[in-house]
Every structure is written in structure tokens, then in C-alpha cells.
Design an enzyme around this catalytic site. Sequence first.
Site, mmCIF file in Angstrom:
data_model
loop_
_atom_site.group_PDB
_atom_site.id
_atom_site.type_symbol
_atom_site.label_atom_id
_atom_site.label_comp_id
_atom_site.label_asym_id
_atom_site.label_seq_id
_atom_site.Cartn_x
_atom_site.Cartn_y
_atom_site.Cartn_z
ATOM 1 N N GLY A 54 1.115 -1.304 0.127
ATOM 2 C CA GLY A 54 0.194 0.063 -0.055
ATOM 3 C C GLY A 54 0.935 1.284 0.168
ATOM 4 O O GLY A 54 2.180 1.100 0.360
ATOM 5 N N CYS A 101 5.338 -6.014 1.314
ATOM 6 C CA CYS A 101 5.782 -4.544 1.249
ATOM 7 C C CYS A 101 5.037 -4.132 2.421
ATOM 8 O O CYS A 101 5.635 -4.224 3.317
ATOM 9 C CB CYS A 101 5.164 -4.012 -0.521
ATOM 10 N N TYR A 102 4.094 -3.132 2.148
ATOM 11 C CA TYR A 102 3.547 -2.270 3.389
ATOM 12 C C TYR A 102 3.101 -3.477 4.498
ATOM 13 O O TYR A 102 3.353 -3.263 5.431
ATOM 14 C CB TYR A 102 2.456 -1.382 2.878
ATOM 15 N N HIS A 123 7.171 -7.004 -4.317
ATOM 16 C CA HIS A 123 5.820 -7.520 -4.521
ATOM 17 C C HIS A 123 5.852 -8.762 -5.271
ATOM 18 O O HIS A 123 6.288 -8.721 -6.653
ATOM 19 C CB HIS A 123 5.311 -6.374 -5.649
ATOM 20 N N GLU A 153 3.748 -10.504 -6.434
ATOM 21 C CA GLU A 153 2.497 -10.628 -7.097
ATOM 22 C C GLU A 153 2.907 -9.974 -8.658
ATOM 23 O O GLU A 153 1.891 -10.361 -9.565
ATOM 24 C CB GLU A 153 1.349 -10.070 -6.639
ATOM 25 N N SER A 170 -25.607 -8.126 -23.822
ATOM 26 C CA SER A 170 -25.017 -6.805 -24.543
ATOM 27 C C SER A 170 -24.274 -7.713 -25.772
ATOM 28 O O SER A 170 -23.688 -6.781 -26.533
ATOM 29 C CB SER A 170 -24.210 -6.142 -23.573
ATOM 30 N N GLY A 224 -21.494 -9.148 -24.821
ATOM 31 C CA GLY A 224 -20.096 -9.121 -24.335
ATOM 32 C C GLY A 224 -19.994 -10.364 -23.471
ATOM 33 O O GLY A 224 -21.037 -11.020 -23.334
ATOM 34 N N VAL A 225 -18.886 -10.494 -23.068
ATOM 35 C CA VAL A 225 -18.509 -11.833 -22.311
ATOM 36 C C VAL A 225 -19.402 -12.015 -20.976
ATOM 37 O O VAL A 225 -20.049 -13.015 -20.716
ATOM 38 C CB VAL A 225 -17.091 -11.968 -21.947
ATOM 39 N N ASP A 226 -19.381 -10.962 -20.144
ATOM 40 C CA ASP A 226 -19.895 -11.032 -18.677
ATOM 41 C C ASP A 226 -21.614 -11.457 -18.742
ATOM 42 O O ASP A 226 -21.954 -12.268 -18.161
ATOM 43 C CB ASP A 226 -19.650 -9.876 -18.015
ATOM 44 N N SER A 227 -22.074 -10.568 -19.400
ATOM 45 C CA SER A 227 -23.588 -10.757 -19.489
ATOM 46 C C SER A 227 -24.148 -12.305 -20.172
ATOM 47 O O SER A 227 -24.850 -13.004 -19.846
ATOM 48 C CB SER A 227 -24.378 -9.698 -20.058
ATOM 49 N N ALA A 228 -23.077 -12.830 -21.159
ATOM 50 C CA ALA A 228 -23.443 -14.174 -21.871
ATOM 51 C C ALA A 228 -23.171 -15.267 -20.774
ATOM 52 O O ALA A 228 -23.878 -16.052 -20.719
ATOM 53 C CB ALA A 228 -22.449 -14.100 -23.016
ATOM 54 N N LYS A 245 -12.134 -11.567 -14.494
ATOM 55 C CA LYS A 245 -12.347 -11.613 -15.992
ATOM 56 C C LYS A 245 -11.974 -12.927 -16.631
ATOM 57 O O LYS A 245 -12.607 -13.578 -17.312
ATOM 58 C CB LYS A 245 -12.006 -10.378 -16.701
#
Length: 532
Positions: free
Chosen positions: A67, A94-95, A182, A184, A236, A238-242, A387
Site C-alpha cells: 500500500g 511490502c507495506y 511485490h 504478485e 449485450s 459481451g462476455v459477462d452478460s453471456a 475476468k
Amino acid sequence: MSSATPAAASPDTNPDVVLVVDFGAQYAQLIARRVREARVYSEIVPSTTPVAEMLARNPRAIILSGGPSSVYEEGAPRLDRELFEAGVPVFGMCYGFQLMAETLGGTVDNTGAREYGRTPLHVSRNGSTLFEGTPAEQSVWMSHGDACSAAPEGFAVTASTDVVPVAAFENDEKKLYGVQYHPEVMHSTHGQQILEHFLYRGAGIEPSWTTGNVIEEQVAAIREQVGDRRAICGLSGGVDSAVAAALVQRAIGDQLTCVYVDHGLMRKGETEQVEKDFVAATGVQLKVVDAQERFLNALAGVSDPEEKRKIIGREFIRVFEQAQAEIIAEASGDQPVEFLVQGTLYPDVVESGGGTGTANIKSHHNVGGLPEDLEFKLIEPLRKLFKDEVRMVGQELGLPEEIVQRQPFPGPGLGIRIVGEVTRERLDLLREADAIAREELTAAGLDREIWQCPVVLLADVRSVGVQGDGRTYGHPIVLRPVSSEDAMTADWTRMPYDVLARISTRITNEVKDVNRVVLDVTSKPPGTIEWE
Ligand code: XMP
């Protein structure tokens, strides 16, 4: 209709949750993703969460993120010592590392020992829990002003840098671990391995989480939530709604009706993908509303990008609500339509303050036919997923590759990729140019490397060209290929010249009224990804 809202379906009860404590600056999401890549389920909690609340969830481990604060600053986020004494394995980064050091009696000071960016790390105990099997010298990503000069009692120092004497420490007995850097981020060459060592060796967690479990869990939870009532979902393209729709369809079948508003601003073939391929793959009940004329009429004479966006948003809601009202009316006598499916993802949840999933959405009342007090309960089956995980779920549900792997595309569609007024002719022209660019990018195998490549029509610009024997006075097309992690920042993609040449030649040959193709070489910032 009742306004009492059950919690949205979610795998909250997952017994193997690792909590990532968020100290700000967007590191926590990346850490949570990396933990899941290690096949361990993780969730983010704000650093203001009381320790007792964290422990009440029986986490298998806790990770403290980095952070922007300094442990010395007044008002810097702190942690109750109790967290380190509960027997739950903890990994500070880190923090989080400095906070752990300071809380447990180590020394953190501001000696001017700053390090930013790629830094060589010297591992002093190769066989340690974190570093086993990794090289004695490795490259890590640092970003700190303060440094730990003495580890707390009982901790072994396992790595250092040229500047920092304590860059990692470990206490196997208490299962407490920390690194100054970090792990990550991709630039820390063995970061993922070290994180996995903490999870598997330090915390003793078995890697077992997969998106396959998500489908089973969500299907059961949605069935329980919906019972024999009905739900509605806007697609829409798009991926998410599908994926959200496919998951709900798997759970409740024909109790779900999807709505697709064809606003005429989609790219070539995308509406057909929804109408045919998506329906074929899922068997979903779909109501398609052809609203092309309506959108074109509303957009006539409008060039201002903000105004275009407003018009498209407004018309969309009106058309969607009309369709909703029709579905509700058709269902009368049947079970009521009580639920609205939304493709909300985990980053949306975290960024909006990590809501509990109980929000009601109040339908807009600007269309006749909807009851005044209509409130939908939300079904948000993706609200715990990132995602890439949503794409995996989509794949497992058997959705078409073109939908699952689709790059981001703005809601207002091609309407904001025409600089100038939107007309049917211009949309058709842009659709052709865009289809050529997409075809060539796919053929060149660049779909994964490129985050997205808006193709833009400068409808208000004309320039002189020559084609055959004649002078032309046509429009330019802009190619905007960008590379990005999250669309917040982006860089222009250094694409192979031969691919650019093919796209350019094909567009100028095949698309009438286009006599130039130009490449946008601006990063974001200062440019945005979309032209509008
Ligand atoms: P900008 O142009 O702001 O875009 O750099 C960042 C990302 O957001 C997408 N975008 C939108 N997505 N509705 C959406 O769903 C919108 O109105 C919208 N506007 C921009 C854009 O494609 C890029 O991925």
C-alpha cells in the site's frame, strides 16, 4: 412484489478462503488473482475490517497487501496484534511486511534506503519455506521508502538486497512470513512460486479450487434463490452478460428470458452471434428487439460525443424496459418475474466498496406499463470472479469461442467510434473496415497479445488521394491497437508492419470512400483508448 432481498448467490461459505487484506493502491486485486491462479480461493477485505471479523470467517491464511502508506505516518492503516497470534498463517508483502515487522517488535525505519523497480534479491536460505528450489539470486519488484533493519524475535531473515538487510523473514513455528517486495507482479521472477510456497508449504493448503466448482455451486444457489419464479437478463453481446445468462439458464432453464436490444451499433456478425450461436449453445429463451431505426433517428444530427453517449444510454434503457414490461405482461398468470440477472464481476464489487450482494436495483420509471414499486432482486453469479475466470466458466458452459474470448467493446458500440454524426451508411462503412482489421489480426494470431483494437472512422475529415486514374476525396480510418492489463493505462501495440500493411491495403481497396489508414501511436495517458 416483495422488496426483501436475499443475498446474491455466492460461494461465501468456501471453507478454504484466503483473505487478502487491502492496504490500498490496487495491489490486493492482483494478489487475489495470483492466489486463485494457485488454485486456492481468495477474497479481498478492506484493511479497516476488524480482526475478529476476519478470523470469524475461518480463513486458511491471510495475506497483507502492499500500500502507499508509511508505517510512521499518522493515520496509516494498522492491524491488531491479535491477527498474528490466532494461529492463522500470515504472509505480509511490502507495506504488509513492514506492518508485520513493526507490530511484532522488529525495526522499520526511514533511513533513505529506498528502492523502486527491478531489484536483485539475495536469498540467504535456499531451503526455507518460501524460497526452496528458487535461485540464490533473483530479480524482484520493489517499491518502498521505509525498510526493515531488524526482524522481530523468532524470525529468520531469509533474503536481503544491496540496500535492505531484511528483505524477507520467516517464522515457521508461528507460520508468519513476509517479503519486502511485490511477489504478485510479473517482474518478480519467482513471485508466483514464492506465493505458492506460502500457500502450500507455509499454510498447508491443498490446491483444489477451480471454476468447475463455481458452476455447481452457483447452479445450486440460483435454484434455491429463484425457486419457481422467473428471471430476466439483458444480453449485450459481451462476455459477462453471456456467461451470467448461461449460468442462470443452466440453473433454471425456461424460467429465464433474455433480452437483446439490437441498436444497430454492433460490429459485423455480432448480433448474429447472440441470436444464433449463443442461443444454439445454451438453449436460452431470447427476445430480440430490433431498435436500429429508433437509435438512428435519435442520433440524427448529433456529433458531440457526450451527447451521443447520453442518447444511446437513454434509448437503451427505454427499449429494454419496454421489453421487460412485455415479458412481465406475457408472464402474467404465470409465476412473477422477480429477478434481474447481471454480469457484475469481482473487480466491480471491490471497487464499489465490496457490497454484500444484497442491493436492490430500482427500475427506471420512464416507460409506461411497469408497476410503480417494481423492484428486481439481483442475481449476480459472477460477483466473486475475475475476468479470466469468467472466460473459463464460459468455456466450461460450452459458449462459442468468439463470445468467450471477446475483447472489450464499449456499450455505446460503434456509435462512439465514428467521429462525427452517426448514420447508417457510416456505420456500414465502419463495420466493413473493422471486420477486415479483426480478420487480419486474428489470422496473424494477435488476438491475445492485443487488448483491443478500436477501428475509428473520422467522418468529419476528408483528404485527397489517388486511386486508379482518379483523384479521391475520402475519409481516414484510424487503427488503435493497444496493450493493457486493465484499460486504466495502455500502450500502443508495436504490431508487425506486414500485418498493418495488409490491413491498410485491404481497407483502402475494399471499403468505399476510405482512402487512408492511419495508426494511432499514443499511449494512455495522455490519450484514451477510444476515440469519440
Ligand atoms: P477509454 O476510451 O476511456 O476506455 O480509455 C477504457 C476502456 O473502456 C471501454 N469503454 C467502455 N465500455 N461502456 C463500456 O462498457 C462505455 O461506455 C465505454 N467507453 C469506453 C473501452 O473500450 C476501453 O476498453
